[in-house]
Design an enzyme around this catalytic site. Structure first.
Site, PDB file in Angstrom:
ATOM      1  N   GLU A 104       0.055  -4.674  11.119  1.00 29.71           N
ATOM      2  CA  GLU A 104       0.186  -5.625  12.207  1.00 29.71           C
ATOM      3  C   GLU A 104       1.308  -6.400  12.004  1.00 29.71           C
ATOM      4  OE1 GLU A 104      -4.217  -6.647  12.250  1.00 29.71           O
ATOM      5  OE2 GLU A 104      -4.022  -6.207  14.184  1.00 29.71           O
TER       6      GLU A 104
ATOM      7  N   GLU B 286      -9.358  -0.444   9.947  1.00 29.95           N
ATOM      8  CA  GLU B 286     -10.122  -1.361  10.620  1.00 29.95           C
ATOM      9  C   GLU B 286     -11.520  -0.555  11.053  1.00 29.95           C
ATOM     10  OE1 GLU B 286      -6.975  -1.762  10.809  1.00 29.95           O
ATOM     11  OE2 GLU B 286      -6.497  -3.916  10.816  1.00 29.95           O
TER      12      GLU B 286
HETATM   13  C1  3H9 Z   1      -7.986  -6.163   8.462  1.00 30.46           C
HETATM   14  O1  3H9 Z   1      -6.687  -5.840   8.114  1.00 30.46           O
HETATM   15  C2  3H9 Z   1      -8.129  -6.957   9.572  1.00 30.46           C
HETATM   16  C3  3H9 Z   1      -7.047  -7.175  10.731  1.00 30.46           C
HETATM   17  O2  3H9 Z   1      -6.759  -6.212  11.540  1.00 30.46           O
HETATM   18  C4  3H9 Z   1      -7.318  -8.294  11.370  1.00 30.46           C
HETATM   19  C5  3H9 Z   1      -7.274  -9.860  10.709  1.00 30.46           C
HETATM   20  C6  3H9 Z   1      -7.704 -11.032  11.467  1.00 30.46           C
HETATM   21  N1  3H9 Z   1      -8.991  -6.865   0.675  1.00 30.46           N
HETATM   22  O3  3H9 Z   1      -9.699   1.166  -3.158  1.00 30.46           O
HETATM   23  P1  3H9 Z   1      -9.210   0.837  -4.428  1.00 30.46           P
HETATM   24  C7  3H9 Z   1      -9.399  -4.142  -3.548  1.00 30.46           C
HETATM   25  S1  3H9 Z   1      -9.067  -5.298   7.705  1.00 30.46           S
HETATM   26  C8  3H9 Z   1      -9.519  -7.447  -0.482  1.00 30.46           C
HETATM   27  O4  3H9 Z   1     -10.067   0.952  -5.607  1.00 30.46           O
HETATM   28  P2  3H9 Z   1      -7.227   2.760  -4.066  1.00 30.46           P
HETATM   29  C9  3H9 Z   1     -10.702  -2.991  -3.605  1.00 30.46           C
HETATM   30  O5  3H9 Z   1     -11.885  -3.725  -3.414  1.00 30.46           O
HETATM   31  C10 3H9 Z   1      -8.304  -4.448   6.434  1.00 30.46           C
HETATM   32  N2  3H9 Z   1      -9.660  -6.489  -1.366  1.00 30.46           N
HETATM   33  O6  3H9 Z   1      -7.776   1.439  -4.777  1.00 30.46           O
HETATM   34  C11 3H9 Z   1     -10.726  -2.785  -5.179  1.00 30.46           C
HETATM   35  O7  3H9 Z   1     -11.164  -4.003  -5.805  1.00 30.46           O
HETATM   36  P3  3H9 Z   1     -11.743  -3.848  -7.362  1.00 30.46           P
HETATM   37  C12 3H9 Z   1      -7.896  -3.527   6.677  1.00 30.46           C
HETATM   38  C13 3H9 Z   1      -9.174  -4.990  -1.233  1.00 30.46           C
HETATM   39  O8  3H9 Z   1      -5.752   2.773  -4.655  1.00 30.46           O
HETATM   40  C14 3H9 Z   1      -8.906  -2.960  -5.465  1.00 30.46           C
HETATM   41  O9  3H9 Z   1      -8.574  -3.507  -4.354  1.00 30.46           O
HETATM   42  N3  3H9 Z   1      -7.503  -2.714   5.513  1.00 30.46           N
HETATM   43  C15 3H9 Z   1      -8.606  -4.877   0.009  1.00 30.46           C
HETATM   44  O10 3H9 Z   1      -8.031   3.717  -4.396  1.00 30.46           O
HETATM   45  C16 3H9 Z   1      -8.417  -1.541  -5.333  1.00 30.46           C
HETATM   46  O11 3H9 Z   1      -8.832  -0.786  -4.306  1.00 30.46           O
HETATM   47  C17 3H9 Z   1      -8.331  -1.729   4.908  1.00 30.46           C
HETATM   48  O12 3H9 Z   1      -9.366  -1.639   5.507  1.00 30.46           O
HETATM   49  C18 3H9 Z   1      -8.606  -5.763   0.986  1.00 30.46           C
HETATM   50  N4  3H9 Z   1      -7.946  -5.410   2.269  1.00 30.46           N
HETATM   51  O13 3H9 Z   1      -6.920   2.455  -2.659  1.00 30.46           O
HETATM   52  C19 3H9 Z   1      -7.913  -0.988   3.618  1.00 30.46           C
HETATM   53  N5  3H9 Z   1      -8.259  -3.481  -0.237  1.00 30.46           N
HETATM   54  O14 3H9 Z   1     -10.743  -3.353  -8.237  1.00 30.46           O
HETATM   55  C20 3H9 Z   1      -8.817  -1.047   2.527  1.00 30.46           C
HETATM   56  C21 3H9 Z   1      -8.832  -2.859  -1.227  1.00 30.46           C
HETATM   57  O15 3H9 Z   1     -12.200  -5.188  -7.585  1.00 30.46           O
HETATM   58  N6  3H9 Z   1      -8.338  -0.505   1.223  1.00 30.46           N
HETATM   59  N7  3H9 Z   1      -9.255  -4.061  -2.170  1.00 30.46           N
HETATM   60  O16 3H9 Z   1     -12.859  -2.899  -7.054  1.00 30.46           O
HETATM   61  C22 3H9 Z   1      -8.239   0.520   1.172  1.00 30.46           C
HETATM   62  O17 3H9 Z   1      -8.396   1.567   1.954  1.00 30.46           O
HETATM   63  C23 3H9 Z   1      -7.901   1.083  -0.258  1.00 30.46           C
HETATM   64  O18 3H9 Z   1      -8.247  -0.116  -1.265  1.00 30.46           O
HETATM   65  C24 3H9 Z   1      -6.271   1.273  -0.505  1.00 30.46           C
HETATM   66  C25 3H9 Z   1      -6.009   1.575  -2.085  1.00 30.46           C
HETATM   67  C26 3H9 Z   1      -5.880   2.562   0.266  1.00 30.46           C
HETATM   68  C27 3H9 Z   1      -5.338   0.192  -0.065  1.00 30.46           C
END
Ligand code: 3H9
Length: 687
Positions: free
Chosen positions: A105, A125
């Protein structure tokens, strides 16, 4: 700690770098600093354009999910995004890794977007039960059209940089190193005097008047039970029907509604549980693991082939050990088929074909790093097989049992090396994302860690437990469902109720698919320990004794047509009526809510026992096993999370009421349910 955001000047370019490992999430502190530095760059007359990029492995992966559910702190993500949109000079987003959610975004509010070829972009999301809430639903349809935008937003699909370029989502795919090429792009924007291209000023139009309604109908079945996909469509409707500012406001309302919804709470719980499940307390992350170069799977049946296909994705040499020439011939023939049948079922089908062989040569056991017993049908056979492997294999080889219901301690004790013995249970012929790893009393941490690592390398989620969890809970769930048949329900009613709750399949269709012999064998093995009512409820044996072993046999709780579709069977219903009569039970019409509660509460109650006996260390292990192993609806968070949402006092009271009504002793609430209900606590807040 290095600063979260920096601003460097390179000639007349301002370069803003974000550095918030691991995924550059838009945390409050980052947003605050970013806004301050952007304001500084906007005000600096010596800066003509700004490049935003990220240090580390990825561009911004979204809003900081850990802040969700807490009081919002200014500036919020939409404020940052709108600040960029209104910038007085060109802002360029330079993407690598994954540009997701709020990160994308932010990029959409920039005036230009470029990405390296390996970057992936998307709005996940919806998988958190949300919608892009910082202008994503308003800008994306304006930039790439309604149809493509719906696909990305509603399905949470990620696209490659090349695809994003083809869609018009980014302006160019650039070479690495990113920072240097991004600066060169920025310099070009200035040299060519390119205008400030604000996506918010574009117009989004429908391809056809009924496009959104048609799209809604087309996804209705796939997204049954979820709230967010349908809210996403409404937000996109706002993009085409309302001016930009009003559309943003509508998007915000829908986002806030979703954020407060039980569906999103459950899906966010599942997101973190999925990452937590692989980090077991008591098993240090740095525990050494053993190298796995060769795996021998003993057996050639359905279970063996599914396991072989799974492992073949991660281990260089996987061999199925056949017991007879016939088995060998059949397996080789099956391996040769080009359809996704038999061996190649599951997520790793392609690799499975390439990496798996079949042999009759048992000498291979002496060379294997991991030996998997997948042919024995009961504990005694499994014990003698493992004793044989113990004698035949080299020191350090890991011995694996695969019976879904077996007592792993009993099996391990028949070898001279219980520290090397472990059990595993894959679901849905290896196609499910979860794998239960059952450690025995003496299994070494090294062996547990090796199996956890192996499962992760398959792209699956490992749950380390002390014995069967999913199958044990399923037995109690099915038992309650069988009691309901005895009291007056029919399979299609019970299955419909559980399907409406959100399961893909109800307990009877699920059992038919897995094969009724599994539950029947388990029942026979522990018949003496069953309570009187369960012993007298002989429906399973009556059905199996007719050869109705489920889908494969063409009949089970249902009859199946040539395409495998279940058909309610009058013969089965006649059998139920006769059985109830023999048992002296007057059949009654059972209301749907009773069916739902009794089945779910049986499941939850057994989950409580599993926790109490420390077979599973945490409720989240159980939730992951049920979400991924049995397709428990993720928007309900798993049985233990769901129980907490209901409140355990209510669960306990309802169980006692049903017990009184049907005089069924086994429905006594588990002591943990009682304790938590008394303390007004939930499984996730247990002391
Ligand atoms: C959003 O953006 C809302 C907006 O539209 C509007 C707002 C108003 N936040 O998955 P991994 C942590 S909603 C905080 O093992 P990978 C995860 O918990 C968001 N923490 O690594 C983990 O922590 P820990 C939309 C996050 O390489 C560590 O990072 N975005 C977030 O296999 C490593 O993650 C998503 O839904 C976060 N956003 O995969 C993306 N993301 O080490 C969600 C990750 O303590 N994330 N962590 O266990 C993912 O899909 C995967 O983490 C990603 C990396 C592909 C990025």
């Amino acid at each position: 700690m290095p600063p979260l955001v920096t601003l460097e000047k390179h000639g007349n370019l301002g370069v803003v770098a974000l550095n918030n490992p691991p995924v550059n999430a838009l945390s409050h502190e980052l947003r605050r600093t970013l806004c301050a530095l952007l304001a500084e760059a906007f005000a600096d007359a010596s800066i003509d354009a700004i490049v935003i990029w990220c240090e580390g492995r990825t561009f911004i992966a979204g809003a900081d999910i850990r802040e969700f559910g807490k009081a919002p702190l200014a500036p919020d993500v939409p404020e940052v995004v709108e600040l960029i949109d209104r910038a007085p000079k060109p802002v360029i987003a330079a993407l690598h890794g994954t540009a997701l959610g709020g990160g994308l975004e932010l990029a959409l509010a920039c005036h230009y977007r470029i990405a390296v070829a390996s970057a992936r972009l998307g709005f996940p999301e919806v998988t958190l039960g949300l919608l892009p809430g910082a202008g994503g639903t308003q800008r994306l349809p304006r930039l790439i059209g309604v149809s493509a935008a719906l696909d990305l937003i509603v399905n949470g699909t990620l696209v490659s940089a090349a695809k994003a370029h083809a869609l018009g989502l980014i302006d160019a795919v650039i070479e690495e190193p990113l920072k240097e090429h991004a600066q060169a792009f920025g310099a070009r924007v200035l040299l060519e005097r390119r205008p400030l291209r604000r996506v918010s000023e574009l117009v989004a139009q429908l391809d056809a008047p009924e496009q959104l309604e048609a799209y809604r109908s087309s996804i209705a079945q796939k997204h049954r039970g979820f709230l967010a996909p349908f809210h996403c469509i409404e937000a996109v409707r706002a993009a085409v029907e309302l001016p930009f500012e009003a559309g943003l406001q509508r998007e915000r309302e829908l986002f806030v509604e979703l954020m407060a919804s039980p569906e999103s709470k459950a899906q966010r719980h599942a997101f973190f549980a999925e990452r937590e499940v692989a980090k077991l307390p008591g098993l240090a992350a740095e525990t050494a693991t053993r190298a796995l170069r060769s795996v021998v799977v003993v057996g050639c049946g359905k279970r063996a082939r599914a396991l072989g296909a799974c492992f073949a994705g991660a281990v260089p040499a996987v061999t199925l050990l056949a017991g007879t020439q016939q088995e060998l011939d059949n397996t080789v023939a099956a391996l040769g088929v080009s359809s996704a049948a038999s061996v190649l079922d599951g997520a790793n089908a392609g690799e499975g074909r390439a990496g798996m062989t079949c042999t009759l040569d048992a000498r291979l056991l002496s060379e294997a790093d991991l030996i998997v017993e997948a042919s024995a049908g009961d504990v005694a056979a499994q014990r003698s097989a493992l004793a044989r492997f113990d004698a035949a294999s080299r020191p350090g080889a890991i011995l694996v049992s695969t019976l879904p219901y077996s007592d792993i301690d009993t099996i391990a004790s028949c070898t001279g090396r219980p520290a090397d013995v472990v059990g595993i249970h894959v679901y849905r012929g290896g196609a499910a994302r979860i794998v239960e790893i059952m450690r025995a009393r003496d299994t070494s941490p090294e062996v547990s860690a090796t199996l956890m690592q192996l499962v992760k390398s398959l792209g699956k989620v490992p749950a380390l437990v002390r014995g069967p969890v999913g199958s044990r809970m399923f037995t109690e769930y099915l038992r309650e469902a069988l009691f309901l048949l005895e009291e007056g329900a029919v399979p299609q009613q019970v299955d419909r109720v559980l399907h409406d709750f959100g399961f893909q399949l109800g307990p009877f269709a699920e059992s038919d698919r897995e094969g009724l012999d599994i539950e029947w064998n388990h029942r026979k093995a522990r018949f003496d320990s069953l309570d009187p009512r369960a012993r007298a409820c002989t429906l399973l044996e009556q059905i199996c004794e007719q050869g109705r072993f489920g889908l494969q046999a063409g009949a089970g709780f249902y009859r199946y047509d040539a395409d495998g579709n279940p058909i309610p069977d009058p013969d089965l219903e006649a059998l139920l009526v006769l059985h109830s009569k023999d048992r002296g039970v007057v059949r009654r019409t059972i209301p749907d809510h009773e069916i739902l509660e009794r089945c779910l509460f049986a499941l939850i109650n057994e989950g409580a026992r599993v926790l109490e006996e420390r077979v599973a260390a945490r409720p989240l292990d159980i939730d992951m096993i049920w979400i991924h192993g049995y397709a428990f609806p993720v928007y309900r968070g798993g049985p233990m999370f769901y129980a907490d949402q209901l409140g355990l006092a209510g669960v306990r009271d309802a169980m006692l009421e049903y017990a009184a009504q049907t005089r069924a002793e086994h429905r006594t609430p588990a002591p943990l349910v009682e304790r938590l209900a008394l303390g007004a606590k939930g499984f996730y807040a247990a002391p």
